[in-house]
Design a protein around this motif. Structure first.
Motif, PDB file in Angstrom:
ATOM      1  N   ASN A 107       0.855  -1.178   0.000  1.00 41.09           N
ATOM      2  CA  ASN A 107       0.000   0.000   0.000  1.00 41.09           C
ATOM      3  C   ASN A 107       0.892   1.228   0.000  1.00 41.09           C
ATOM      4  O   ASN A 107       1.580   1.516   0.978  1.00 41.09           O
ATOM      5  CB  ASN A 107      -0.913   0.014   1.227  1.00 41.09           C
ATOM      6  N   LEU A 108       0.901   1.943  -1.126  1.00 43.85           N
ATOM      7  CA  LEU A 108       1.738   3.121  -1.320  1.00 43.85           C
ATOM      8  C   LEU A 108       0.873   4.362  -1.534  1.00 43.85           C
ATOM      9  O   LEU A 108       1.285   5.308  -2.201  1.00 43.85           O
ATOM     10  CB  LEU A 108       2.661   2.912  -2.525  1.00 43.85           C
ATOM     11  N   SER A 109      -0.313   4.353  -0.981  1.00 43.08           N
ATOM     12  CA  SER A 109      -1.232   5.479  -1.158  1.00 43.08           C
ATOM     13  C   SER A 109      -0.570   6.776  -0.716  1.00 43.08           C
ATOM     14  O   SER A 109       0.066   6.832   0.339  1.00 43.08           O
ATOM     15  CB  SER A 109      -2.506   5.255  -0.347  1.00 43.08           C
ATOM     16  N   ASP A 144       0.852  -4.003 -12.986  1.00 45.74           N
ATOM     17  CA  ASP A 144      -0.058  -5.075 -13.352  1.00 45.74           C
ATOM     18  C   ASP A 144      -1.048  -5.263 -12.204  1.00 45.74           C
ATOM     19  O   ASP A 144      -0.642  -5.554 -11.075  1.00 45.74           O
ATOM     20  CB  ASP A 144       0.729  -6.368 -13.597  1.00 45.74           C
ATOM     21  N   ALA A 145      -2.336  -5.064 -12.500  1.00 50.67           N
ATOM     22  CA  ALA A 145      -3.385  -5.110 -11.474  1.00 50.67           C
ATOM     23  C   ALA A 145      -3.070  -4.119 -10.353  1.00 50.67           C
ATOM     24  O   ALA A 145      -3.291  -4.376  -9.179  1.00 50.67           O
ATOM     25  CB  ALA A 145      -3.561  -6.524 -10.923  1.00 50.67           C
ATOM     26  N   THR A 146      -2.536  -2.979 -10.746  1.00 51.76           N
ATOM     27  CA  THR A 146      -2.135  -1.936  -9.801  1.00 51.76           C
ATOM     28  C   THR A 146      -3.227  -0.881  -9.705  1.00 51.76           C
ATOM     29  O   THR A 146      -3.812  -0.483 -10.706  1.00 51.76           O
ATOM     30  CB  THR A 146      -0.809  -1.277 -10.279  1.00 51.76           C
ATOM     31  N   ASN A 147      -3.509  -0.432  -8.488  1.00 53.93           N
ATOM     32  CA  ASN A 147      -4.504   0.616  -8.289  1.00 53.93           C
ATOM     33  C   ASN A 147      -3.803   1.969  -8.389  1.00 53.93           C
ATOM     34  O   ASN A 147      -3.076   2.362  -7.478  1.00 53.93           O
ATOM     35  CB  ASN A 147      -5.186   0.465  -6.930  1.00 53.93           C
ATOM     36  N   LEU A 148      -4.016   2.659  -9.495  1.00 52.62           N
ATOM     37  CA  LEU A 148      -3.379   3.955  -9.767  1.00 52.62           C
ATOM     38  C   LEU A 148      -4.401   5.093  -9.724  1.00 52.62           C
ATOM     39  O   LEU A 148      -4.202   6.140 -10.334  1.00 52.62           O
ATOM     40  CB  LEU A 148      -2.693   3.907 -11.137  1.00 52.62           C
ATOM     41  N   GLU A 149      -5.465   4.876  -9.000  1.00 53.21           N
ATOM     42  CA  GLU A 149      -6.533   5.870  -8.906  1.00 53.21           C
ATOM     43  C   GLU A 149      -5.992   7.197  -8.367  1.00 53.21           C
ATOM     44  O   GLU A 149      -5.347   7.251  -7.327  1.00 53.21           O
ATOM     45  CB  GLU A 149      -7.619   5.328  -7.972  1.00 53.21           C
ATOM     46  N   ASP A 150      -6.226   8.269  -9.127  1.00 53.78           N
ATOM     47  CA  ASP A 150      -5.806   9.628  -8.778  1.00 53.78           C
ATOM     48  C   ASP A 150      -4.288   9.800  -8.651  1.00 53.78           C
ATOM     49  O   ASP A 150      -3.809  10.780  -8.074  1.00 53.78           O
ATOM     50  CB  ASP A 150      -6.481  10.122  -7.483  1.00 53.78           C
ATOM     51  N   ALA A 151      -3.510   8.843  -9.164  1.00 53.03           N
ATOM     52  CA  ALA A 151      -2.042   8.980  -9.157  1.00 53.03           C
ATOM     53  C   ALA A 151      -1.640  10.019 -10.198  1.00 53.03           C
ATOM     54  O   ALA A 151      -2.344  10.249 -11.179  1.00 53.03           O
ATOM     55  CB  ALA A 151      -1.382   7.645  -9.456  1.00 53.03           C
ATOM     56  N   ASN A 152      -0.498  10.650  -9.988  1.00 56.88           N
ATOM     57  CA  ASN A 152      -0.035  11.704 -10.890  1.00 56.88           C
ATOM     58  C   ASN A 152       1.264  11.289 -11.577  1.00 56.88           C
ATOM     59  O   ASN A 152       2.301  11.169 -10.933  1.00 56.88           O
ATOM     60  CB  ASN A 152       0.173  13.002 -10.113  1.00 56.88           C
ATOM     61  N   PHE A 153       1.171  11.068 -12.893  1.00 55.69           N
ATOM     62  CA  PHE A 153       2.322  10.709 -13.720  1.00 55.69           C
ATOM     63  C   PHE A 153       2.659  11.838 -14.699  1.00 55.69           C
ATOM     64  O   PHE A 153       3.452  11.652 -15.599  1.00 55.69           O
ATOM     65  CB  PHE A 153       2.021   9.450 -14.532  1.00 55.69           C
TER      66      PHE A 153
END
Length: 192
Positions: A107-109, A144-153
């Motif tokens: 968990n890296l939220s 892969d199957a990663t939750n990137l919701e609202d992440a900033n790239f």
């Protein structure tokens, strides 16, 4: 049971590849130019600690606790963060080399990665909600199957993320890096 409690100490230019860091809890300690490469740093608690110019490459961090820890200008090559304690896990990465590190199912939220190389880093099944990748090289990083919701790239580069295999709801990308989302389709994007 905590073997030792160390509070607000500075450790500078210590080679822990020869003399292992003593098990215990290190609170508000600073490690400067220390070498932990290939050493055992397992079952230690780091709380509010800072690592500057340190080498933790291939260090064994099994059951180690990192709570509000900063890594700056450090090498973390091949570190398996998946094996460290999940309790209170919170780190910041600034100007580091994280090549081939693993955050499998971590968990890296809200985690912040800044000016770092994450080449070949594994983020499989991790939770990166609201995480920020600021000026990071993500070449060959695995999502892969990663939750990137609202992440900033929007300010990072060289990533390839399959939108069909990852949760990208609300994630931010720039036009310059959008090709990383379309790579699997082998289409050509022109700036004209």
């Amino acid at each position: 049971m905590i073997d030792k409690f160390v509070d607000d100490e500075v450790f500078e230019k210590v080679n822990y590849t020869k003399n292992r860091l003593e098990k215990g809890e290190y609170d508000a300690c600073t490690f400067i130019n220390c070498d932990f490469s290939n050493s055992y740093v397992s079952q230690i608690r780091f709380i509010n600690c800072k690592f500057y110019d340190c080498n933790l490459s291939s260090a064994n961090i099994a059951d180690t606790s990192f709570q509000d820890v900063l890594f700056k200008n450090s090498k973390l090559l091949g570190v398996n963060f998946e094996t460290c304690s999940n309790f209170g896990f919170s780190i910041k990465i600034d100007t580091c080399q994280l090549n081939h590190a693993s955050f499998f199912q971590k968990n890296l939220s809200s985690m912040v990665f800044t000016n770092s190389k994450c080449i070949g880093t594994d983020f499989t099944q991790s939770i990166l909600k609201k995480a920020i990748f600021n000026n990071c090289n993500l070449q060959s990083a695995i999502f892969d199957a990663t939750n990137l919701e609202d992440a900033n790239f929007s300010k990072s580069y060289n990533f390839v993320i399959d939108p069909e295999k990852n949760n990208l709801k609300g994630a931010k990308f720039s036009l310059a890096t959008i090709t990383g989302l379309l790579a699997k389709y082998k289409i050509k994007i022109s700036s004209e």
